[in-house]
Design a protein around this motif. Structure first.
Motif: not given
Length: 646
Positions: A46-53, A409-411, A490-503
């Motif tokens: 996770i650190v290696l893939k998301t650190a630049p972002r 959101n950052s993991r 927010s009243g909105d439902v989202l889902v987050m993946d292992e890397l912290g990306y939200m959908y």
């Protein structure tokens, strides 16, 4: 948490091995092996893939915080910041109005807004007073609310599609003492003229027709022409944290709510977009969104007022003119919202779509199912997708172009930006609490409601609410992260993946339960729309007497009667599980949408599959026959009697 435990265990083993005389090299190697073996390698991945972002996001957050802090310290307002922009390049084109190719320089916009401020001040309006704006998008709209702000008057930015009860409601909740309306809205205003009473002054701008009703309407344009164009005296009572104007929610359910926008909120929303998506001073933005909406007026026009970009204002969105306009005005950035991208894809290929200079498209609501198709066909280098309502304190943004994501959101450092997805009751969407009374955070892959911790002293974390205090209280939860805190719902439902990306998954009320499964209307709509060549589709749940849960129903726009229900069902079998396939179909000429292309389902839900409330074509999915059959009186009565297997 698992990674932290693994890390602690490996440190413990490191100490023990050193205690027994094992070298540091072997101790470290063994400890690292324990860390990886217990799952720590996932955290490293996770650190290696998301650190630049995450690093870019952290720098962005600090940059915005610093800019906000500086303006808060100096107690700046949007008009004061705009004045600095005017001084930098007074003769640069600020706004272009399509159709008549009207161009306003920064000096001209400044002088027009000065005239507005001076006139209103002479009429006795000042800090705390509210004046409503009711007109189509054009440069005057910007000059009017900006001029109001220069003397402390708050604008109520009305949706120009409002009529009768909704229009009266929005005027009432704002407490407006006057209304400035465009001549094109005369008929709509005259419908509620008697209800407004004599206390609300009426000013008309544009091609005024005095023959309609003259006794209580004043023509604003000659009054502004006679007003001073020098800067009006700056009211000392208005600062960075004070109210600027009201923006109304879309009203997809119930009456619109007036969201409070303070100067600091306008500033940070525009600045986040500018720095986050790396806009440039020489950029030209194509803004086809309504200016009573935060996307058009803050994310778009805000770049003009605060950073000196040129903005092309469209009266209304036109799919057939979109790329032609971009070429004509040399636009480098376009804005979108709702279904605009799908409408563009549904257009025939034209030469202009490959001749434009657009590199960035910024907005929200782009469905993952058409994301790559859109970017490939129209050669868009970056989709700047973001999530965030006008009033929310938990906005997120897709800064690195991850397909389908509306933000992250950052993991690694989740506490830096205090937002969370929290577990909710699948049926009611109410927050679920643990034994300690606090809310339960979602793990990656789990759907939850997005919330943001409230800090009223921090301009980035505060929640200003609505003009109606009752509406404000409904959006706040207490004891969320820790005892005594509060958070915006927010009243909105989202889902987050292992890397912290939200959908984005569902808006509150847009999920229903059928056959023991939760059905996401957003996902089904995207699937059906793609299946039907980008047709408008509204999916919702309807109650069937004697049946648990809600059956899926799809309202499909088919103005030319091209849909073949039998063929449609055969295609559905390939793309949707059985529980997600609509039980009822409603084929109608057009699906109701808001002015920002959000599907309106209130009326559709209310009418359901009742034959007596519509003349549209209705179909029922007969599971035994394995096809959709016309829903006539006999079928309708059989369903109500409970004699059909659902």
């Amino acid at each position: 948490m698992h990674s932290v435990v693994s890390y602690s265990a490996s440190l413990g083993s490191l100490g023990l091995m050193k205690l027994f005389g094992v070298s540091w090299t072997w101790s470290f190697a063994a400890s690292f092996g324990i860390y990886l073996g217990s799952g720590g390698w996932r955290f490293i991945r996770i650190v290696l893939k998301t650190a630049p972002r995450d690093l870019f996001g952290l720098v962005l957050l600090l940059r915005v915080k610093l800019a906000v802090w500086r303006n808060q310290r100096e107690d700046n307002t949007i008009p004061k910041i705009f004045q600095e922009t005017v001084q930098r390049h007074p003769d640069k084109v600020a706004l272009i109005y399509e159709g008549v190719d009207q161009k306003w320089t920064f000096r001209e916009l400044d002088e027009y807004s000065n005239a507005v401020g001076n006139f209103l001040r002479e009429q006795g309006y000042g800090p705390g007073d509210v004046i409503a704006l009711f007109m189509e998008s054009r440069p005057e709209f910007v000059g009017l609310w900006l001029g109001m702000a220069k003397v402390g008057v708050e604008g109520a930015l009305l949706n120009f599609n409002l009529r009768r009860d909704a229009l009266t409601h929005c005027l009432s909740v704002s407490g407006a003492k006057a209304i400035i309306f465009g001549a094109e809205m005369s008929d709509a205003l005259l419908e509620v003229n008697g209800i407004l009473g004599m206390k609300v002054r009426r000013f008309c701008t544009g091609n005024w027709d005095p023959s309609k009703d003259t006794f209580d309407i004043e023509h604003l344009d000659p009054l502004l022409n006679a007003a001073s164009k020098y800067p009006p005296p700056v009211p000392l009572a208005i600062g960075f944290m004070d109210r600027l104007f009201y923006i109304y929610t879309s009203g997809t359910t119930g009456m619109p709510k007036a969201a409070i926008v303070v100067h600091s909120r306008y500033y940070r929303m525009a600045v986040f977009a500018y720095y986050g998506f790396q806009m440039r001073h020489e950029d030209i933005i194509y803004d086809c969104l309504p200016l009573y909406h935060s996307a058009g007026n803050i994310v778009g026009v805000g770049q003009c007022l605060l950073h000196g970009l040129t903005v092309v204002i469209k009266k209304k969105f036109s799919a057939s003119r979109f790329w032609d306009d971009c070429v004509k005005y040399n636009c480098t950035i376009v804005q979108y919202i709702g279904e605009i991208c799908r409408y563009l894809l549904n257009q025939p290929v034209r030469q202009s779509e490959s001749m434009h200079r657009v590199r960035l498209a910024i907005g929200n609501g782009l469905r993952p199912s058409i994301w790559e198709t859109f970017t490939t066909r129209f050669r868009i280098k970056q989709m700047a997708e973001f999530y965030g309502a006008t009033e929310c304190n938990c906005a997120i943004a897709n800064l690195d172009g991850k397909v389908g994501a509306c933000g992250f959101n950052s993991r690694i450092f989740p506490q830096v930006y205090p937002i969370r997805l929290l577990k909710v009751n699948e049926d009611t969407l109410e927050l679920i609490r643990g034994r300690n009374g606090l809310c339960i955070p979602c793990k990656p892959g789990e759907s939850g409601q997005l919330v943001g911790r409230i800090n009223q002293q921090d301009p980035l974390r505060r929640f200003d609410g609505y003009a109606n205090e009752s509406a404000t209280s409904k959006k706040i939860a207490f004891n969320v992260f820790k005892k005594g805190d509060s958070a915006y719902l927010s009243g909105d439902v989202l889902v987050m993946d292992e890397l912290g990306y939200m959908y984005f998954k569902d808006r509150s009320g847009d999920t229903f339960r059928w056959r023991g499964e939760n059905v996401s209307t957003t996902e089904v709509e995207g699937c059906l729309s793609q299946l039907l060549n980008m047709t408008d589709v509204a999916v919702y749940g309807v109650e069937v007497p004697g049946v648990e849960g809600k059956a899926g129903m799809a309202a499909i726009a088919d103005p030319e009667n091209k849909i073949n229900p039998e063929l449609f069902y055969q295609n559905l079998l390939k793309v949707l599980p059985s529980y997600a396939r609509p039980v009822f179909l409603r084929i109608l000429p057009v699906v109701d949408t808001t002015s920002t292309f959000k599907i309106q389902k209130t009326r559709l839900r209310k009418e359901g599959f009742d034959l007596h409330q519509t003349r549209d074509r209705l179909y029922f999915l007969d599971s035994k026959l394995g096809k959709y059959i016309p829903l006539d009186k006999q079928v309708y009565n059989t369903i109500l009697a409970g004699n059909y297997h659902l």
